[in-house]
Write an enzyme that holds these catalytic residues in place. Structure first.
Site, mmCIF file in Angstrom:
data_model
loop_
_atom_site.group_PDB
_atom_site.id
_atom_site.type_symbol
_atom_site.label_atom_id
_atom_site.label_comp_id
_atom_site.label_asym_id
_atom_site.label_seq_id
_atom_site.Cartn_x
_atom_site.Cartn_y
_atom_site.Cartn_z
ATOM 1 N N GLY B 10 -7.016 2.452 5.358
ATOM 2 C CA GLY B 10 -5.568 2.273 5.323
ATOM 3 C C GLY B 10 -4.991 2.666 3.982
ATOM 4 O O GLY B 10 -5.491 2.252 2.937
ATOM 5 N N GLY B 12 -1.574 2.201 3.113
ATOM 6 C CA GLY B 12 -0.263 1.602 2.858
ATOM 7 C C GLY B 12 -0.274 1.089 1.423
ATOM 8 O O GLY B 12 -1.132 1.466 0.626
ATOM 9 N N LEU B 13 0.660 0.205 1.111
ATOM 10 C CA LEU B 13 0.722 -0.297 -0.265
ATOM 11 C C LEU B 13 -0.580 -0.947 -0.687
ATOM 12 O O LEU B 13 -1.074 -0.719 -1.798
ATOM 13 C CB LEU B 13 1.848 -1.325 -0.398
ATOM 14 C CG LEU B 13 3.261 -0.766 -0.383
ATOM 15 C CD1 LEU B 13 4.261 -1.900 -0.438
ATOM 16 C CD2 LEU B 13 3.468 0.169 -1.566
ATOM 17 N N ARG B 298 17.110 -17.516 9.439
ATOM 18 C CA ARG B 298 16.523 -16.565 10.387
ATOM 19 C C ARG B 298 15.965 -17.196 11.656
ATOM 20 O O ARG B 298 16.256 -16.742 12.755
ATOM 21 C CB ARG B 298 15.362 -15.816 9.723
ATOM 22 C CG ARG B 298 15.796 -14.592 8.991
ATOM 23 C CD ARG B 298 14.600 -13.804 8.527
ATOM 24 N NE ARG B 298 15.049 -12.793 7.575
ATOM 25 C CZ ARG B 298 14.253 -11.911 6.974
ATOM 26 N NH1 ARG B 298 12.954 -11.929 7.213
ATOM 27 N NH2 ARG B 298 14.733 -11.046 6.137
ATOM 28 N N HIS B 366 8.438 -8.916 13.994
ATOM 29 C CA HIS B 366 8.663 -8.238 12.724
ATOM 30 C C HIS B 366 7.466 -8.283 11.782
ATOM 31 O O HIS B 366 7.218 -7.352 11.030
ATOM 32 C CB HIS B 366 9.871 -8.908 12.061
ATOM 33 C CG HIS B 366 10.296 -8.292 10.773
ATOM 34 N ND1 HIS B 366 10.522 -6.949 10.641
ATOM 35 C CD2 HIS B 366 10.540 -8.831 9.554
ATOM 36 C CE1 HIS B 366 10.890 -6.687 9.389
ATOM 37 N NE2 HIS B 366 10.892 -7.799 8.713
ATOM 38 N N GLU B 404 -0.998 -6.752 4.702
ATOM 39 C CA GLU B 404 -0.469 -7.507 5.845
ATOM 40 C C GLU B 404 -1.581 -7.955 6.775
ATOM 41 O O GLU B 404 -1.440 -8.932 7.503
ATOM 42 C CB GLU B 404 0.576 -6.675 6.609
ATOM 43 C CG GLU B 404 1.226 -7.480 7.730
ATOM 44 C CD GLU B 404 2.452 -6.832 8.343
ATOM 45 O OE1 GLU B 404 3.045 -5.945 7.728
ATOM 46 O OE2 GLU B 404 2.815 -7.264 9.455
ATOM 47 N N SER B 419 6.347 -9.764 1.000
ATOM 48 C CA SER B 419 5.212 -9.092 1.614
ATOM 49 C C SER B 419 4.784 -7.860 0.814
ATOM 50 O O SER B 419 3.591 -7.630 0.594
ATOM 51 C CB SER B 419 5.589 -8.701 3.037
ATOM 52 O OG SER B 419 4.656 -7.795 3.528
HETATM 53 C C1 LIG Z 1 11.334 -2.708 9.239
HETATM 54 C C2 LIG Z 1 10.559 -3.491 8.213
HETATM 55 C C3 LIG Z 1 11.151 -3.827 7.006
HETATM 56 C C4 LIG Z 1 10.429 -4.535 6.047
HETATM 57 N N1 LIG Z 1 11.047 -4.854 4.868
HETATM 58 C C5 LIG Z 1 10.350 -5.533 3.929
HETATM 59 C C6 LIG Z 1 10.960 -5.849 2.679
HETATM 60 O O1 LIG Z 1 12.112 -5.509 2.422
HETATM 61 N N2 LIG Z 1 10.228 -6.530 1.769
HETATM 62 C C7 LIG Z 1 8.941 -6.914 2.003
HETATM 63 O O2 LIG Z 1 8.331 -7.505 1.123
HETATM 64 N N3 LIG Z 1 8.338 -6.617 3.175
HETATM 65 C C8 LIG Z 1 9.008 -5.938 4.141
HETATM 66 N N4 LIG Z 1 8.388 -5.648 5.329
HETATM 67 C C9 LIG Z 1 6.958 -5.923 5.498
HETATM 68 C C10 LIG Z 1 6.132 -4.863 4.767
HETATM 69 O O3 LIG Z 1 6.747 -3.604 4.898
HETATM 70 C C11 LIG Z 1 4.702 -4.723 5.305
HETATM 71 O O4 LIG Z 1 4.146 -5.974 5.437
HETATM 72 C C12 LIG Z 1 3.831 -3.908 4.361
HETATM 73 O O5 LIG Z 1 4.415 -2.671 4.091
HETATM 74 C C13 LIG Z 1 2.418 -3.713 4.907
HETATM 75 O O6 LIG Z 1 1.663 -2.880 4.034
HETATM 76 P P1 LIG Z 1 0.103 -2.651 4.234
HETATM 77 O O7 LIG Z 1 -0.360 -1.861 3.059
HETATM 78 O O8 LIG Z 1 -0.576 -3.922 4.500
HETATM 79 O O9 LIG Z 1 -0.036 -1.804 5.550
HETATM 80 P P2 LIG Z 1 0.698 -0.457 6.112
HETATM 81 O O10 LIG Z 1 1.722 0.091 5.205
HETATM 82 O O11 LIG Z 1 1.093 -0.797 7.492
HETATM 83 O O12 LIG Z 1 -0.468 0.572 6.134
HETATM 84 C C14 LIG Z 1 -1.545 0.477 7.024
HETATM 85 C C15 LIG Z 1 -2.463 1.656 6.830
HETATM 86 O O13 LIG Z 1 -3.621 1.488 7.634
HETATM 87 C C16 LIG Z 1 -3.875 2.666 8.360
HETATM 88 N N5 LIG Z 1 -4.560 2.290 9.605
HETATM 89 C C17 LIG Z 1 -4.180 1.396 10.545
HETATM 90 N N6 LIG Z 1 -5.080 1.354 11.541
HETATM 91 C C18 LIG Z 1 -6.060 2.241 11.230
HETATM 92 C C19 LIG Z 1 -7.253 2.677 11.866
HETATM 93 N N7 LIG Z 1 -7.654 2.205 13.041
HETATM 94 N N8 LIG Z 1 -7.988 3.627 11.250
HETATM 95 C C20 LIG Z 1 -7.621 4.168 10.056
HETATM 96 N N9 LIG Z 1 -6.500 3.779 9.420
HETATM 97 C C21 LIG Z 1 -5.727 2.834 10.000
HETATM 98 C C22 LIG Z 1 -2.523 3.303 8.554
HETATM 99 O O14 LIG Z 1 -2.651 4.685 8.767
HETATM 100 C C23 LIG Z 1 -1.858 2.990 7.215
HETATM 101 O O15 LIG Z 1 -2.213 3.957 6.259
HETATM 102 C C24 LIG Z 1 9.104 -4.947 6.314
HETATM 103 C C25 LIG Z 1 8.521 -4.620 7.522
HETATM 104 C C26 LIG Z 1 9.239 -3.923 8.485
HETATM 105 C C27 LIG Z 1 8.602 -3.658 9.805
#
Ligand SMILES: Cc1cc2nc3c(=O)[nH]c(=O)nc-3n(C[C@H](O)[C@H](O)[C@H](O)COP(=O)(O)OP(=O)(O)OC[C@H]3O[C@@H](n4cnc5c(N)ncnc54)[C@H](O)[C@@H]3O)c2cc1C
Ligand code: SF4
Ligand code: SF4
Ligand code: FES
Lengths: 279, 656
Positions: B10, B12-13, B298, B366, B404, B419
């Site tokens: 993954g 993401g952040l 909320r 969400h 997340e 988050s």
């Molecule tokens: C519309 C919206 C608005 C939001 N606004 C806010 C905000 O203002 N402030 C805040 O703090 N939070 C906010 N959140 C929450 C926050 O955006 C997320 O919790 C956070 O970005 C998750 O980051 P992450 O790095 O955990 O995962 P993600 O950014 O979801 O990245 C997941 C990664 O895993 C990879 N992946 C997934 N499954 C597989 C697989 N099977 N094989 C290989 N790779 C895989 C994907 O390709 C991706 O690269 C918001 C959420 C939403 C939906």
């Protein structure tokens, strides 16, 4: 507001399909039931679920790329009714209002097609690497806040930092041409990637990367690497390739002032060339 | 040990933060993602990221208050040491993001600007226009690209993680994955694997999340023995724009700036909304909560909107649930000035100008507070011990989880803008922990027998081939996904009742069997999205069952988990003495409930269904207290509660 009474029960979608890289492409027609608030993504979802053409022929689902569905990830770029754009913001009601006939979907033409509407855009990320589009910091350890930045600077930089590497500007650019290489039978993945990168490096980087150079060269710390970035823009495939056709700026979904960036980069590289000549 | 490597799933952040920090620490990293990392779901976050800052400090804020807001917001279900550590690190994380070039909004003097989010009194939220998540993700993506250019990080984009590989002693020593273009299934050896795969909103059909948020990577780890914590805690946002493909977030600020929520008094009134006279409109939030009106918190807004559509049948549209969020009474110029950005989103996707027509909105799934269970090592000061290999490790040694997809930071309910913080924090935290883990791995991945990797690969290959060769005419995976979404949305979102949950479980078990009998419309072996989706669908069931079983078992209300049959009552007595006695009884019941239910739900996969157990929550720093919003008699309860706490601390002081 979407007035459903005047809408058809169904509409047709023509998709330019291609089974794999270098395979020949062919048109296929699908019929989709009209629903309010549809965009091209939901149309493609229905097509995937039906897997059947207008003539009732069973076919594999059309392949396409998407993720955010909010026009911030850049994944879903394709050519819709002749115009390059994001599928997620292409609303069916609007498309129908613009053009009576069917909806027509094609993959971008400047990138190798992987399958159907999925194209390989690795070259864009290579462009960012070549342009050193990052801030070089000493450490990720706690060193206090970054430099103070005025509201004006932030307002200038923020639009440039919204580039989502979608590729619209490249699809529209007459100077950006497709590079498609084929992996040799005995060529390893790494060797192939390396050969691709060096080929990409000799070809035009495109407006998106030029704009990123200006973003980083305007940052108080990142500008330490400004000359290296300008040098990359002066190398083959750099800014001199741009014919100033200005197509790029017209199609950028984020309304990034690409031609302004290009003009600024043009001046900066000229100054750099003169300094180097006398330096 | 030489040639050690960490695999991160993954980008993401969370995944990117871990990758760049590991690279800086000199560790070789492989990073795998379904999408090009720059297109990860984190780009969707609009609002911002929280930390104590110079301006809030002037107003009396400090790290402890951010910590307290987070655990209070989480209804005390979060282990406190990780939250304490995270909130202490928050200002340093914002500093780092600032140094990396995030185009944060600025004050006149050039400092970071901040806004206020729900659940706190302070303006802690730094933001970059309406695209904070995108800006944060981009700087991390840039840093990882910098390490990539130096050969320290290798990125595998468009690969699907199929699960961890476990050595004989149960340690994770790599993973199996599939190339989305060539469909090649390959084993990767790694001395540790970090799952950073984000949320699982797609198990609810449509949500505010991106299309790859299927939870597949988590489910595949869960099925291999990593436990899952607090699965039943799912945050539902009150105002999203229902779309045919996705439910898009409509920011809380629309109500903040005077938006009014209403439905026509006549069900499905066919007149255009603006021609419906005031007297025939039902402003149900204003009517039921005269004090707070449209700005109730909320969870309350969510429940009321849900209730008016589902139980009272007053949805604006036939066949689709939604209410009006109306801004048309406000001057256009004022709307443009204050809400321009978010109104454009509505216009862009609905093709309708919300300055002229009321918006149609409905609550949407969400965020998932639950996730893979992870451990931590507590420090002497009650925070975390940096560099402990225990931090962020799942039940499987060598398999870590961050972002997340871990369950650790948000308890029963996540505060807005916390988050993005927890994602970057857990990414930075896990890096030095992995360095220590690499020193103590029982056996280097490079020394594991190749037969182990081949067997794991083979197993996944067999599953893949079987799916491709299923006879035609079977179930359609896309339709089963819709049905699964409907079942979960009905039984396990806003309001939960045991009979509905039981029914939901039966349906999910039935759908699970049907999903096993899917037929593919694409049986080829090139960019076959059909088979990738079907696998992800089949892997949704273990998570769906975790949500449902957890919710069924938890007979109480906590944070996002609302079961009206077990809600704490308001006070009824009018006479002051009686009322105090009633408040005492209320507090007794509250304490009883804390004893019984202030526990993390831990789900373990048993091959065909989940088994639940419970784990004590570390509340060593802040004593859990009742959340009293909206209760009649809240003031009396609070007084009684404070006396109790004071008495208890006296006793502790004298016995100590
Ligand atoms: C519309 C919206 C608005 C939001 N606004 C806010 C905000 O203002 N402030 C805040 O703090 N939070 C906010 N959140 C929450 C926050 O955006 C997320 O919790 C956070 O970005 C998750 O980051 P992450 O790095 O955990 O995962 P993600 O950014 O979801 O990245 C997941 C990664 O895993 C990879 N992946 C997934 N499954 C597989 C697989 N099977 N094989 C290989 N790779 C895989 C994907 O390709 C991706 O690269 C918001 C959420 C939403 C939906
Ligand atoms: S201005 Fe330059 S980059 Fe833009 S479209 Fe024209 S040639 Fe291409
Ligand atoms: S500059 Fe605009 S059109 Fe080009 S890639 Fe970036 S966002 Fe897309
Ligand atoms: S799906 Fe992200 S831009 Fe369209």
């Amino acid at each position: 507001m979407a007035d459903t009474s005047s809408k058809p029960d169904h509409f047709e979608v023509r998709v330019l399909r291609q089974d794999g890289p270098q395979a020949s492409s062919y048109w296929e027609r699908h019929r989709v039931r009209y629903e309010p608030d549809m965009n091209v993504i939901s149309v493609l979802q229905r097509i995937a679920s039906q897997s059947q053409t207008v003539d009732g022929k069973e076919v594999s689902p059309v392949a396409w790329e998407c993720n955010c569905l909010e026009e911030v990830c850049g994944a879903c770029t394709m050519v819709v009714n002749g115009r390059v754009r994001q599928a997620c913001t292409a609303l069916v009601d609007r498309l129908m209002a613009e053009q009576e006939s069917d909806i027509e979907l094609q993959p971008m033409s400047k990138f190798p097609v992987q399958r159907d509407l999925v194209v390989e855009r690795r070259r864009m990320f290579r462009g960012l690497e070549k342009s050193k589009a990052w801030v070089t910091v000493d450490t990720y350890g706690p060193m206090g806040a970054g430099p103070r930045i005025s509201q004006t600077e932030q307002e200038n930089n923020y639009p440039l930092s919204q580039c989502m590497s979608c590729g619209c500007c490249l699809e529209a650019c007459p100077q950006y041409t497709k590079v498609e290489l084929v992996q040799g039978d005995s060529e390893s993945d790494d060797a192939f990637a390396e050969r691709q990168d060096s080929t990409f490096d000799g070809e035009f980087v495109g407006a998106h990367a030029i704009s990123q150079v200006m973003l980083f060269n305007g940052h108080p710390i990142a500008k330490n690497d400004a000359n290296e970035r300008l040098d990359s823009l002066m190398a083959p495939g750099g800014i001199q390739v741009c014919g100033n056709a200005q197509n790029c700026v017209a199609v950028c979904p984020k309304e990034i002032p690409l031609t302004t960036s290009i003009a600024r980069a043009g001046r900066a590289t000229t100054v750099r060339a003169i300094t180097k000549f006398f330096g | 040990m030489p040639n050690q490597k960490v695999m991160i799933i993954g980008g993401g952040l969370a995944g990117l933060a871990a990758a760049m920090k590991l690279a800086e620490l000199g560790v070789d990293v492989d990073l795998m993602s379904l999408t090009p990392v720059k297109r990860s779901h984190s780009v969707c976050a609009q609002g911002g990221i929280n930390s104590v800052n110079k301006q809030t400090r002037l107003a009396g804020d400090n790290e402890w208050k951010h910590f307290d807001d987070t655990v209070y917001g989480g209804d005390f279900l979060n282990h406190q040491p990780p939250v304490k550590e995270m909130t202490e690190w928050a200002p340093r994380i914002i500093d780092l993001m600032d140094r990396l070039g995030v185009t944060f909004n600025r004050t006149t003097e050039g400092f970071l600007d901040h806004r206020r989010f729900g659940g706190t009194l302070y303006k802690r939220t730094a933001f970059a226009g309406a695209t904070t998540g995108q800006q944060l993700l981009y700087v991390l993506d840039e840093q990882v690209r910098r390490w990539q250019s130096q050969g320290r990080v290798k990125v595998y984009e468009s690969w699907d993680y199929l699960g961890p590989i476990l050595a004989d002693d149960g340690t994770c020593c790599g993973c199996v994955a599939q190339d989305l273009a060539t469909m090649e299934i390959r084993s990767f050896s790694a001395d540790a694997v970090v799952v950073a795969s984000g949320g699982c909103g797609l198990i609810f059909g449509r949500s505010t999340m991106s299309m790859v948020c299927t939870g597949s990577a988590v489910s595949r780890s869960f099925q291999m023995g990593a436990d899952y914590g607090n699965g039943e805690f799912i945050q539902v946002h009150p105002t999203a724009i229902p779309g045919a493909d996705k439910l898009r977030l409509m920011s809380e600020s629309a109500r903040g700036e005077g938006g009014r929520v209403w439905v026509p008094s006549t069900p499905q009134d066919s007149r255009t909304p603006r021609s419906i006279p005031e007297a025939e409109r039902y402003y149900f939030l204003e009517d039921r909560y005269p004090e707070y009106g449209n700005l109730v918190p909320r969870d309350i807004a969510t429940r009321e909107i849900f209730n008016i559509c589902v139980n009272e049948g007053l949805s604006v549209e036939q066949g689709r649930q939604c209410v009006f969020l109306d801004l048309t009474h406000i001057e256009r110029s004022e709307l443009d000035r204050k809400l321009g950005g978010i109104l454009e989103i509505y216009e862009k996707f609905q093709g309708v100008d919300p300055r002229d027509h009321p918006m149609k909105i409905f609550p949407a799934v969400h965020y998932s507070m639950g996730g893979l269970w992870v451990d931590y090592q507590k420090s002497g000061s009650g925070g975390l011990q940096w560099g402990s290999p225990q931090n962020q490790t799942t039940k499987i040694p060598g398999l870590y989880a961050i972002g997340e997809c871990d369950y650790q930071y948000h308890g029963a309910n996540r505060l807005g803008a916390n988050s993005l913080l927890s994602c970057i924090f857990s990414g930075l935290l896990v890096a030095p922990s992995l360095v220590e883990w690499l020193k103590i791995v029982p056996k280097a991945a490079a020394d594991q027998p190749s037969s182990l990797y081949e067997a794991a690969r083979q197993e996944r290959q067999v599953r893949h081939d079987k799916l491709l060769n299923r006879p035609s005419g079977g179930e359609n995976p896309y339709l089963i996904h819709e049905e699964l979404g409907d079942v979960l949305t009905k039984s396990a979102t806003v309001v939960r009742r045991n009979p509905q949950l039981e029914e939901g479980i039966d349906k999910v078990l039935e759908l699970k069997d049907r999903a096993a009998a899917c037929s593919l419309s694409d049986t080829g072996n090139w960019t076959n999205q059909n088979v990738v989706f079907t696998k992800a669908l089949q892997d949704m069931f273990p998570l769906a069952l975790t949500v449902l079983r957890g919710a069924l078992a938890r007979d109480e209300c906590r944070g996002a988990h609302f079961k009206p049959d077990f809600a704490m009552p308001s006070l009824k007595c009018e006479e002051p003495g009686e009322r105090i006695r009633e408040a005492e009884a209320w507090c007794d019941r509250f304490e009883g409930n804390v004893d019984k239910w202030l526990k993390s739900t831990i789900a373990t996969w048993q091959g065909d269904d989940v088994e639940l157990s419970y784990e004590e929550v570390d509340t060593s720093l802040i004593v859990p207290r009742p959340r009293l919003y909206g209760l009649v008699g809240a003031d009396v309860i609070e007084e009684v509660w404070k006396e109790r706490v004071a008495k208890r601390t006296d006793v502790e002081a004298t016995t100590a």
